[in-house]
Design a protein around this motif. Structure first.
Motif, PDB file in Angstrom:
ATOM      1  N   LYS B 155       7.666  -4.864   0.409  1.00 28.90           N
ATOM      2  CA  LYS B 155       8.340  -4.343  -0.782  1.00 28.90           C
ATOM      3  C   LYS B 155       7.338  -3.971  -1.860  1.00 28.90           C
ATOM      4  O   LYS B 155       7.548  -3.056  -2.642  1.00 28.90           O
ATOM      5  CB  LYS B 155       9.308  -5.383  -1.341  1.00 28.90           C
ATOM      6  CG  LYS B 155      10.717  -5.192  -0.807  1.00 28.90           C
ATOM      7  CD  LYS B 155      11.698  -6.095  -1.493  1.00 28.90           C
ATOM      8  CE  LYS B 155      13.062  -5.959  -0.862  1.00 28.90           C
ATOM      9  NZ  LYS B 155      13.916  -7.112  -1.160  1.00 28.90           N
ATOM     10  N   GLU B 156       6.246  -4.739  -1.911  1.00 25.80           N
ATOM     11  CA  GLU B 156       5.230  -4.458  -2.914  1.00 25.80           C
ATOM     12  C   GLU B 156       4.366  -3.272  -2.529  1.00 25.80           C
ATOM     13  O   GLU B 156       3.496  -2.861  -3.280  1.00 25.80           O
ATOM     14  CB  GLU B 156       4.354  -5.689  -3.145  1.00 25.80           C
ATOM     15  CG  GLU B 156       5.026  -6.722  -4.029  1.00 25.80           C
ATOM     16  CD  GLU B 156       4.188  -7.977  -4.183  1.00 25.80           C
ATOM     17  OE1 GLU B 156       2.945  -7.879  -4.124  1.00 25.80           O
ATOM     18  OE2 GLU B 156       4.784  -9.055  -4.346  1.00 25.80           O
ATOM     19  N   GLY B 157       4.586  -2.727  -1.355  1.00 24.36           N
ATOM     20  CA  GLY B 157       3.889  -1.504  -0.990  1.00 24.36           C
ATOM     21  C   GLY B 157       2.837  -1.680   0.093  1.00 24.36           C
ATOM     22  O   GLY B 157       2.173  -0.723   0.472  1.00 24.36           O
ATOM     23  N   LEU B 158       2.640  -2.891   0.590  1.00 26.24           N
ATOM     24  CA  LEU B 158       1.651  -3.107   1.647  1.00 26.24           C
ATOM     25  C   LEU B 158       2.185  -2.536   2.965  1.00 26.24           C
ATOM     26  O   LEU B 158       3.341  -2.728   3.317  1.00 26.24           O
ATOM     27  CB  LEU B 158       1.381  -4.614   1.801  1.00 26.24           C
ATOM     28  CG  LEU B 158       0.419  -4.991   2.944  1.00 26.24           C
ATOM     29  CD1 LEU B 158      -0.995  -4.476   2.658  1.00 26.24           C
ATOM     30  CD2 LEU B 158       0.406  -6.498   3.155  1.00 26.24           C
ATOM     31  N   THR B 159       1.321  -1.826   3.665  1.00 22.30           N
ATOM     32  CA  THR B 159       1.716  -1.299   4.969  1.00 22.30           C
ATOM     33  C   THR B 159       1.457  -2.346   6.052  1.00 22.30           C
ATOM     34  O   THR B 159       0.331  -2.823   6.200  1.00 22.30           O
ATOM     35  CB  THR B 159       0.928  -0.022   5.290  1.00 22.30           C
ATOM     36  OG1 THR B 159       1.182   0.916   4.258  1.00 22.30           O
ATOM     37  CG2 THR B 159       1.360   0.576   6.627  1.00 22.30           C
ATOM     38  N   ILE B 160       2.516  -2.705   6.756  1.00 20.70           N
ATOM     39  CA  ILE B 160       2.390  -3.678   7.845  1.00 20.70           C
ATOM     40  C   ILE B 160       2.621  -2.929   9.166  1.00 20.70           C
ATOM     41  O   ILE B 160       3.635  -2.252   9.329  1.00 20.70           O
ATOM     42  CB  ILE B 160       3.419  -4.821   7.672  1.00 20.70           C
ATOM     43  CG1 ILE B 160       3.126  -5.575   6.371  1.00 20.70           C
ATOM     44  CG2 ILE B 160       3.390  -5.748   8.893  1.00 20.70           C
ATOM     45  CD1 ILE B 160       4.133  -6.670   6.047  1.00 20.70           C
ATOM     46  N   LEU B 161       1.661  -3.044  10.064  1.00 22.78           N
ATOM     47  CA  LEU B 161       1.773  -2.362  11.357  1.00 22.78           C
ATOM     48  C   LEU B 161       2.000  -3.404  12.449  1.00 22.78           C
ATOM     49  O   LEU B 161       1.331  -4.445  12.485  1.00 22.78           O
ATOM     50  CB  LEU B 161       0.486  -1.575  11.656  1.00 22.78           C
ATOM     51  CG  LEU B 161       0.077  -0.511  10.618  1.00 22.78           C
ATOM     52  CD1 LEU B 161      -1.276   0.109  11.009  1.00 22.78           C
ATOM     53  CD2 LEU B 161       1.139   0.560  10.479  1.00 22.78           C
TER      54      LEU B 161
END
Lengths: 316, 200
Positions: B155-161
């Motif tokens: 939600k804070e904008g971190l991209t999780i792959l």
């Protein structure tokens, strides 16, 4: 559209002025105006006062003295308690009394939404009618109330204005332009209007259009409600301010580096704003001093009329 | 990216809606969708005043304001001059190929992993990609003890792959609750673009 007229119409619909003026004799002309709107404050008594001050203002802006008034009322009688209506009308009556103007009639209808205003008639000597025309090079511009009521009203709607600020802005909107009008009558005034929905520059643009003159506006000297600058920076700006800016964009040049919030003040739609008075530059500071003496502490010289390039407003 | 739909609202409602969204949760990026230019400018001003970088965009009949900024910690420090690292954050990629940290006691390893992921936010804005492969993908499914933490990151904008081959291998494709399903090419590209890769 062609409007019926006769030789006694001194100011009619062909010129978008603050009120119509009709000559009765060589000594007397009638000023007629009407204005009404939906509530701009929550308190009905204050709404009545503001609506009356706003309607009366057009007579003052034409250089006249208001004499009689009629109520215009739209009221949701099924949904709203009649005590609300009584408070609105009492506010109007009290404001008329302050203006020594008598209420001699009116009309009310049922409507979904409360609306209130007045039709006001005033007297003026036919030779002393003040319009938006007759700007002379070297004239000074004097403004009698601070700007920012539209932005503060938006902040009030947003629940972000303090109670103190709400009250002071309410009083400002309810304040008559009577003292300003009486004070300017002692001077050699060339033109006058009141600052309302089009904002300072919108109304100034009306004065400049067709004049063949230009205006220099001193943004830093313009009186503003300080808190309005803060609210503007947060985006609490009424949509009308953006419309005003867009509508007159072609006429207005803003100097580099002027804070965005200060520019916003110039386009902010005002409710029952002050008078914008155009007069010989040499007398403008004297008028400002006289207005301050009379209790209008915010009055300031905010600009001057210059020759060419024709019909531009330069803000610096 | 969090989207706020403020179409059909008159001033000052779009600003208030945006303000309420920011009060509810800290957002490092958001998109506000509006239906007129005045509201767009007002929302832009509001986000500017809250320390966001803003970008205006027209999409068909809609007006967008896209706001981005560093994470909460960076905002708290924003009073003084920002350290150079905060101005130009490095890009750290963290790759988790396991659901437990280290070897030895598996129970301890699982606890450490949970603690590790929860503490990761202390990296601040430099944390750029969080990648899960092999047993690591089990941290992204329903029932994972860190699922809420990972969702908050996202939600804070971190991209999780999350590795698609791995999810498929464990038959967990439908149970993944956070992150973007990805392939090896994306992972390799991310490694190449990152300033630092930390492998667990």
């Amino acid at each position: 559209m062609v409007f019926p007229t006769d030789g006694n119409v001194l100011v009619g619909l062909d010129r978008a002025d603050d009120a119509g003026v009709y000559k009765v004799s060589d000594e007397l002309a009638l000023i007629q105006t009407v204005d009404f709107f939906t509530p701009i404050v929550d308190d009905p008594y204050w709404f009545g006062q503001i609506a009356a001050a706003n309607a009366l203002s057009d007579v003052y802006a034409m250089g006249g003295i208001p004499k009689t008034a009629m109520n215009l009322v739209a009221f949701p009688v099924k949904d709203m308690d009649l005590s609300v209506l009584r408070a609105v009308i009492q506010g109007g009556i009290d404001k008329l009394a302050e203006a020594e103007t008598v209420l001699i009639g009116g009309h009310s209808i049922e409507d979904k939404e409360l609306k209130y205003g007045l039709s006001v008639t005033g007297f003026v000597h036919p030779a002393r009618v003040l319009t938006k025309q007759n700007l002379q090079p070297g004239d000074g511009l004097v403004l009698t109330k601070p700007l920012g009521t539209g932005i503060v009203n938006t902040a009030i709607k947003a629940g972000m204005a303090s109670a103190d600020l709400t009250e002071s802005v309410t009083r400002l909107m309810a304040a008559l332009n009577r003292i300003a009008a009486e004070t300017m009558a002692r001077f050699d005034v060339h033109a006058c209007t009141d600052v309302t929905g089009f904002g300072l520059l919108g109304h100034l643009a009306e004065m400049v259009s067709g004049s063949g003159r230009s205006v220099r506006v001193f943004a830093e000297r313009i009186p503003v409600i300080e808190d309005a600058l803060t609210f503007a920076a947060m985006g609490l700006i009424p949509a009308g301010a953006y419309k005003n800016r867009e509508f007159r964009a072609g006429m207005i040049e803003v100097g580099d580096g002027m804070a965005r919030e200060r520019q916003d003040m110039l386009f902010d739609p005002q409710t029952s704003g002050g008078l914008l008075i155009c007069m010989p530059g040499a007398q403008a500071e004297d008028l400002v001093a006289a207005l301050k003496d009379a209790g209008l502490g915010d009055a300031a010289k905010v600009g001057e009329i210059v020759d060419g390039p024709a019909e531009k407003i330069r803000v610096a | 990216m969090k989207e706020i739909d403020a179409r059909g609202l008159a001033c000052p409602a779009p600003v208030l809606q945006t303000k309420a969204a920011l009060q509810e949760e800290e957002l490092s990026s958001l998109r506000v969708v509006l239906d007129n230019a005045a509201s767009q400018e007002n929302v832009q001003r509001f986000l500017d005043s809250q320390g966001y970088e803003t970008l205006l965009q027209a999409e068909g009949a809609d007006f967008w304001v896209i706001g981005t900024r560093g994470n909460a910690r960076q905002r708290q420090e924003a009073g003084g001059p920002a350290p150079e690292a905060a101005l130009q954050p490095g890009k750290i990629m963290v790759m988790c190929a396991t659901d437990r940290m280290g070897f030895g006691d598996d129970e301890l390893g699982k606890k450490l992993m949970i603690n590790f992921l929860r503490t990761l936010k202390e990296m601040g804005p430099e944390l750029w990609r969080l990648v899960f492969v092999n047993n690591g993908v089990k941290l992204t499914i329903d029932g994972s003890e860190v699922l809420e933490d990972l969702q908050a990151f996202e939600k804070e904008g971190l991209t999780i792959l999350v590795c698609g081959t791995c999810l498929d291998h464990f038959d967990l494709l439908v149970r993944k609750q956070v992150g973007v399903t990805t392939n090896m090419l994306d992972i390799v590209t991310a490694m190449q673009l990152a300033d630092k890769v930390i492998s667990i």
